[in-house]
Motif scaffolding. Structure first.
Motif, PDB file in Angstrom:
ATOM      1  N   PRO A  43      -6.131  26.525  -4.623  1.00 24.52           N
ATOM      2  CA  PRO A  43      -6.470  25.179  -5.079  1.00 24.52           C
ATOM      3  C   PRO A  43      -6.201  24.104  -4.023  1.00 24.52           C
ATOM      4  CG  PRO A  43      -4.365  25.812  -6.000  1.00 24.52           C
ATOM      5  CD  PRO A  43      -4.870  27.012  -5.230  1.00 24.52           C
ATOM      6  N   PHE A  44      -5.844  24.532  -2.823  1.00 25.17           N
ATOM      7  CA  PHE A  44      -5.648  23.630  -1.684  1.00 25.17           C
ATOM      8  C   PHE A  44      -6.323  24.270  -0.485  1.00 25.17           C
ATOM      9  CE2 PHE A  44      -1.672  25.533  -3.323  1.00 25.17           C
ATOM     10  CZ  PHE A  44      -1.574  26.643  -2.497  1.00 25.17           C
ATOM     11  N   HIS A  45      -6.560  23.478   0.553  1.00 20.69           N
ATOM     12  CA  HIS A  45      -7.349  23.960   1.689  1.00 20.69           C
ATOM     13  C   HIS A  45      -6.589  24.924   2.599  1.00 20.69           C
ATOM     14  CE1 HIS A  45     -11.198  21.957   1.459  1.00 20.69           C
ATOM     15  NE2 HIS A  45     -10.609  20.829   1.135  1.00 20.69           N
ATOM     16  N   ALA A  46      -5.261  24.806   2.649  1.00 26.04           N
ATOM     17  CA  ALA A  46      -4.503  25.622   3.598  1.00 26.04           C
ATOM     18  C   ALA A  46      -3.097  25.854   3.098  1.00 26.04           C
ATOM     19  CB  ALA A  46      -4.466  24.934   4.966  1.00 26.04           C
ATOM     20  N   CYS A  47      -2.496  26.906   3.627  1.00 23.61           N
ATOM     21  CA  CYS A  47      -1.105  27.222   3.318  1.00 23.61           C
ATOM     22  C   CYS A  47      -0.565  28.034   4.494  1.00 23.61           C
ATOM     23  CB  CYS A  47      -1.018  28.038   2.029  1.00 23.61           C
ATOM     24  SG  CYS A  47       0.671  28.470   1.516  1.00 23.61           S
ATOM     25  N   ALA A  48       0.661  27.772   4.881  1.00 21.28           N
ATOM     26  CA  ALA A  48       1.274  28.537   5.973  1.00 21.28           C
ATOM     27  C   ALA A  48       2.548  29.203   5.485  1.00 21.28           C
ATOM     28  CB  ALA A  48       1.582  27.629   7.160  1.00 21.28           C
ATOM     29  N   LEU A  49       2.802  30.372   6.020  1.00 20.06           N
ATOM     30  CA  LEU A  49       4.050  31.084   5.762  1.00 20.06           C
ATOM     31  C   LEU A  49       4.925  30.998   7.001  1.00 20.06           C
ATOM     32  CD1 LEU A  49       2.931  34.391   3.984  1.00 20.06           C
ATOM     33  CD2 LEU A  49       3.475  32.162   2.961  1.00 20.06           C
ATOM     34  N   ILE A  50       6.188  30.663   6.786  1.00 17.23           N
ATOM     35  CA  ILE A  50       7.167  30.683   7.874  1.00 17.23           C
ATOM     36  C   ILE A  50       7.612  32.121   8.097  1.00 17.23           C
ATOM     37  CG2 ILE A  50       9.500  29.948   8.552  1.00 17.23           C
ATOM     38  CD1 ILE A  50       8.993  27.384   6.944  1.00 17.23           C
ATOM     39  N   LYS A  51       7.717  32.506   9.346  1.00 15.83           N
ATOM     40  CA  LYS A  51       8.105  33.873   9.672  1.00 15.83           C
ATOM     41  C   LYS A  51       9.560  34.131   9.319  1.00 15.83           C
ATOM     42  CE  LYS A  51       8.027  37.257  13.432  1.00 15.83           C
ATOM     43  NZ  LYS A  51       7.665  37.494  14.847  1.00 15.83           N
TER      44      LYS A  51
END
Length: 380
Positions: A363-371
């Motif tokens: 439902p959002f354009h982007a998402c990042a995962l922290i390593k």
């Protein structure tokens, strides 16, 4: 640690009327991004105790910033005007100024623009201060004491300002800590500070005032100090004397790359182009829908990638950008690799060799995962 009374505000690279930072300048004791991440995840240090040196944005990255400004400056101006109207409907027009307290740093440019909208286009006196809030540490009580006791602002006219919400962690931190602050001061002050937050983009559905629930690339959200008055994110460590405002590093060496005041002027030039409605309904149903969508997607991402720490999931374009610029990213997820709002993220992912997953259902354009520094994040 020495004890020190709060000092006068600093303005960074902003015009004094646009922003007054309640921060204590300190010398930068820089760590690498990787070392900072290791210490955070090992529990050796809280994220607020450390900082890394911010590099100047590349020419290609600045070109993307310019493109976003061209695309979205009018929209952002319209949304800031909408926020101004919402605040006036709730707080009322008065000879007493509205006191905008933006949350360092993402909220700082929005606070400066909101002050312009109120003063220049709504005829409402307003003051803008930018104050530190830190997850698990709360908002800077020394800064609030300064505003109430030294400046003498009206507590009931205070509103907090940020650029966006994501998971709602900072919203929760703000509301809990302001309630604690009010309880501690109630014997000395009749008026309490409203724990109310105004944002441009409320993708987490947790703010009190919002112009949109859509995730889009707010231009100031893709830069760091060079669109925030050359000021670092806030720091709270042994360099900050007891009783002083939370600390910051001023990146004077980035002055030639600074976009801060130019960005304010660029968006402010569009503030007069819009006729704002006399009445604006707050879409409570939409807010609750956003909370549900966010919660369900976070649960799914956590399951799909075996993420132990919810703080390692950063949803939304702006939060994903922060991970790519300031943390050690494990994975970038985008809804559509060709969407222009994620072009800067795709550039950063290529530069840093970060894998990209396409998740059109987000439902959002982007998402990042922290390593995770202790073990590799699993990928489906």
């Amino acid at each position: 640690m020495t004890t020190m009374a709060p000092t006068a505000p600093l303005h960074g690279s902003y015009q004094p009327a646009d922003c007054r930072f309640l921060l204590t300048p300190i010398e930068g004791q820089f760590l690498s991004v990787e070392e900072k991440e290791r210490r955070i995840q090992s529990g050796e240090a809280h994220y607020s105790e450390m900082i890394h040196r911010e590099p100047a944005p590349s020419a290609d990255y600045l070109t993307l910033f310019e493109t976003l400004c061209e695309r979205y400056a009018p929209r952002l101006a319209s949304e800031v005007r909408q926020l101004a109207v919402q605040l006036l409907l709730d707080y009322g027009r008065s000879d007493e100024p509205l006191v905008l307290i933006s949350l360092v740093r993402a909220g700082t440019p929005v606070g400066a623009l909101l002050r312009r909208a109120l003063v220049d286009h709504e005829g409402q006196a307003a003051e803008h201060y930018s104050v530190s809030i830190i997850r698990d540490r709360g908002i800077d009580h020394a800064a609030l004491d300064y505003l109430l006791d030294e400046v003498g602002v009206a507590a009931r006219r205070i509103v907090f300002v940020d650029a966006w919400t994501a998971k709602g962690v900072i919203t929760g931190e703000l509301k809990r800590d302001i309630n604690r602050y009010n309880a501690n001061r109630k014997t000395r002050h009749k008026s309490t500070i409203p724990a109310k937050l105004a944002v441009v983009s409320d993708i987490g559905g947790t703010a009190d005032y919002a112009a949109t629930y859509e995730d889009y690339a707010i231009p100031s959200g893709i830069l760091n100090a060079t669109v925030s008055g050359l000021v670092s994110r806030s720091v709270l460590n042994d360099q900050v004397p007891a009783g002083a405002f939370h600390g910051c590093v001023v990146y004077a060496e980035l002055a030639e790359h600074d976009q801060s005041q130019a960005f304010i002027e660029r968006v402010a030039a569009h503030l007069g182009e819009f006729t704002t409605p006399d009445e604006m309904a707050i879409a409570e149903n939409e807010r609750l829908r956003q909370q549900t969508l966010m919660g369900e997607m976070l649960k799914q991402i956590r399951k799909d990638y075996a993420v132990d720490d919810i703080n390692h999931i950063k949803p939304g374009i702006a939060e994903a950008t922060r991970v790519m610029l300031r943390r050690v990213p494990a994975l970038l997820m985008v809804r559509d690799t060709q969407h222009p709002d994620v072009e800067h993220l795709m550039l950063l992912a290529a530069e840093k060799s970060v894998p990209v997953a396409v998740r059109p259902e987000m439902p959002f354009h982007a998402c990042a995962l922290i390593k995770a520094m202790t073990h590799e994040v699993a990928h489906d």
